[in-house]
Design an enzyme around this catalytic site. Structure first.
Site, mmCIF file in Angstrom:
data_model
loop_
_atom_site.group_PDB
_atom_site.id
_atom_site.type_symbol
_atom_site.label_atom_id
_atom_site.label_comp_id
_atom_site.label_asym_id
_atom_site.label_seq_id
_atom_site.Cartn_x
_atom_site.Cartn_y
_atom_site.Cartn_z
ATOM 1 N N SER A 135 -37.884 -4.487 -30.133
ATOM 2 C CA SER A 135 -38.523 -4.511 -28.830
ATOM 3 C C SER A 135 -39.182 -3.416 -28.510
ATOM 4 C CB SER A 135 -37.782 -5.417 -27.997
ATOM 5 O OG SER A 135 -38.012 -5.500 -26.499
ATOM 6 N N TYR A 148 -29.899 -4.995 -22.366
ATOM 7 C CA TYR A 148 -30.620 -5.193 -23.418
ATOM 8 C C TYR A 148 -31.286 -3.956 -24.076
ATOM 9 C CZ TYR A 148 -34.297 -7.927 -25.878
ATOM 10 O OH TYR A 148 -35.353 -8.277 -26.551
#
Length: 273
Positions: A135, A148
């Site tokens: 990501s 995250y």
């Protein structure tokens, strides 16, 4: 590398993982579709002509068993795609220990487990390619997604360091590629259009799963350590990481843009009901 053989995709019951698995089937691989949800894994495997297996990527023994399964079926492991991931938004201090642990274990430990299992099968057996779906949160600070982001920073750090270890050990026929997309319009974000903590994921152009699957196909053809999608957001993420003060000052403007996108999506959804 010789004729195509086995491939494994984690978190492949739906979304990006499903499209990546389909792409691999179309390329001639024997594909093992794995997911923690047995129903979605089975449905996807049936639809695309693959094999289904329930897998919790946090369990290293289960990951190794999945690897052994595909090797037994296909004769060799060529490709392993670590796609399984969990996103829960909010400041770290507002999340309970179980939530924090879940994200770190699935996103980071799951990537580690899959990568190590794949390397063990690929070394001395024709090599192969590990693709880790990371990501842009693995490159820079992400407001509302601290744990995250930490898990994704761990995933990319592990991937690049392990690639360095392989080259240092003289292993040239195993590649590790990190694909780092911006926000993707998948079930991971579908329920977050009203979530202010997720605003940064909506601040760019929301990607479609097919675009990420295409990026995976591209790195399989031409391995690269890190691919950011889109490139311009990757450049901004790297700039913000290089100059943290600049990045932190820019966040409020990006959050405001993300909130505008969220409101548009929410209004669109309401108009359809």
């Amino acid at each position: 590398m010789t004729a195509k053989a086995g491939a494994v995709v984690t978190g492949a019951g739906r979304g990006v993982g499903k499209l990546v698995a389909r792409m691999l089937v179309e390329r001639g691989y024997t594909v093992l579709v794995t997911d923690v949800d047995e129903a979605t894994a089975t449905a996807t495997a049936t639809e695309i002509g693959a094999i289904a297996r329930v897998l919790d990527v946090r369990d290293d023994a289960a990951v190794e068993a999945a690897r052994d399964d595909i090797v037994a079926r296909a004769g060799r492991l060529d490709v392993w795609v670590n796609n399984a991931g969990v996103l829960v938004t909010g400041p770290a201090w507002e999340q309970d220990a179980a939530t924090r642990r879940l994200m770190v274990e699935v996103n980071a430990l799951g990537t580690i487990n899959g990568t190590v299992a794949a390397i063990q099968a690929m070394r001395g057996n024709g090599g192969g390619h590990v693709v880790n779906i990371v990501s842009l949160a693995g490159i820079t600070a992400v407001v509302g997604e601290a744990v995250y982001a930490a898990s994704k920073h761990a995933a990319i750090g592990f991937s690049l360091s392990t690639l360095a270890d392989l080259r240092q050990a003289g292993v040239q026929d195993i590649d590790i590629s990190c694909v780092c997309p911006d926000g993707i319009w998948t079930p991971m974000l579908h329920d977050k259009v009203d979530d202010p903590a997720a605003a940064l994921s909506f601040s760019g152009t929301l990607l479609q799963p097919a675009g990420v699957a295409a990026a995976v196909a591209a790195v399989l053809d031409e391995p690269k350590p890190v691919t950011t999608i889109p490139r311009w957001r990757g450049a901004l993420a790297r700039l913000a990481d290089t100059f943290p003060r600049f990045g932190l000052r820019a966040i409020p403007f990006m959050v405001a843009q993300g909130r505008r996108t969220q409101r548009k999506l929410a209004a669109r959804d309401r108009s359809r009901t």
